[in-house]
Write a protein that holds these residues in place. Sequence first.
Motif, PDB file in Angstrom:
ATOM      1  N   ALA A 185      -8.147   1.110  -7.129  1.00 55.96           N
ATOM      2  CA  ALA A 185      -7.176   0.812  -6.067  1.00 55.96           C
ATOM      3  C   ALA A 185      -6.803   2.097  -5.340  1.00 55.96           C
ATOM      4  N   CYS A 186      -6.584   1.991  -4.048  1.00 59.84           N
ATOM      5  CA  CYS A 186      -6.124   3.121  -3.233  1.00 59.84           C
ATOM      6  C   CYS A 186      -4.747   3.547  -3.732  1.00 59.84           C
ATOM      7  N   VAL A 187      -4.529   4.855  -3.863  1.00 65.28           N
ATOM      8  CA  VAL A 187      -3.248   5.345  -4.372  1.00 65.28           C
ATOM      9  C   VAL A 187      -2.126   5.193  -3.344  1.00 65.28           C
ATOM     10  N   LEU A 188      -2.454   4.949  -2.085  1.00 65.95           N
ATOM     11  CA  LEU A 188      -1.426   4.796  -1.060  1.00 65.95           C
ATOM     12  C   LEU A 188      -1.089   3.345  -0.742  1.00 65.95           C
ATOM     13  N   CYS A 189      -2.120   2.507  -0.576  1.00 65.81           N
ATOM     14  CA  CYS A 189      -1.865   1.130  -0.133  1.00 65.81           C
ATOM     15  C   CYS A 189      -2.295   0.072  -1.138  1.00 65.81           C
ATOM     16  N   GLN A 190      -2.924   0.478  -2.237  1.00 64.02           N
ATOM     17  CA  GLN A 190      -3.381  -0.415  -3.302  1.00 64.02           C
ATOM     18  C   GLN A 190      -4.534  -1.327  -2.920  1.00 64.02           C
ATOM     19  N   GLU A 191      -5.167  -1.099  -1.757  1.00 64.69           N
ATOM     20  CA  GLU A 191      -6.358  -1.856  -1.376  1.00 64.69           C
ATOM     21  C   GLU A 191      -7.546  -1.353  -2.193  1.00 64.69           C
TER      22      GLU A 191
ATOM     23  N   LEU B 107      -8.830   6.917  -2.372  1.00 70.34           N
ATOM     24  CA  LEU B 107      -8.281   6.396  -1.129  1.00 70.34           C
ATOM     25  C   LEU B 107      -9.250   5.387  -0.535  1.00 70.34           C
ATOM     26  N   CYS B 108      -8.708   4.324   0.049  1.00 68.74           N
ATOM     27  CA  CYS B 108      -9.550   3.368   0.760  1.00 68.74           C
ATOM     28  C   CYS B 108     -10.037   4.042   2.047  1.00 68.74           C
ATOM     29  N   PRO B 109     -11.034   3.507   2.714  1.00 67.51           N
ATOM     30  CA  PRO B 109     -11.550   4.149   3.935  1.00 67.51           C
ATOM     31  C   PRO B 109     -10.475   4.364   5.004  1.00 67.51           C
ATOM     32  N   VAL B 110      -9.553   3.433   5.163  1.00 66.85           N
ATOM     33  CA  VAL B 110      -8.509   3.559   6.186  1.00 66.85           C
ATOM     34  C   VAL B 110      -7.574   4.717   5.848  1.00 66.85           C
TER      35      VAL B 110
END
Length: 59
Positions: free
Chosen positions: A24-30, A43-46
């Motif tokens: 999971a992305c550490v910022l948005c959980q995506e 991190l997710c790509p965004v």
Amino acid sequence: MSGDYCGTDTADPAPEAAGPPFAACVLCQEPTEYPESYKGITLCPVCAWQEAQRAACSG
């Protein structure tokens, strides 16, 4: 010399996961492109793109 146009060194890219489960992305959980077993900040790509924009050289 390894680095971008700003003169900073770039780290080796993290391995991409072949399939689920994804970390999971550490910022948005995506879901990210990294395997769940990856150690470090994921991190997710965004969010990765947004972080790169914040760290980009101004000029």
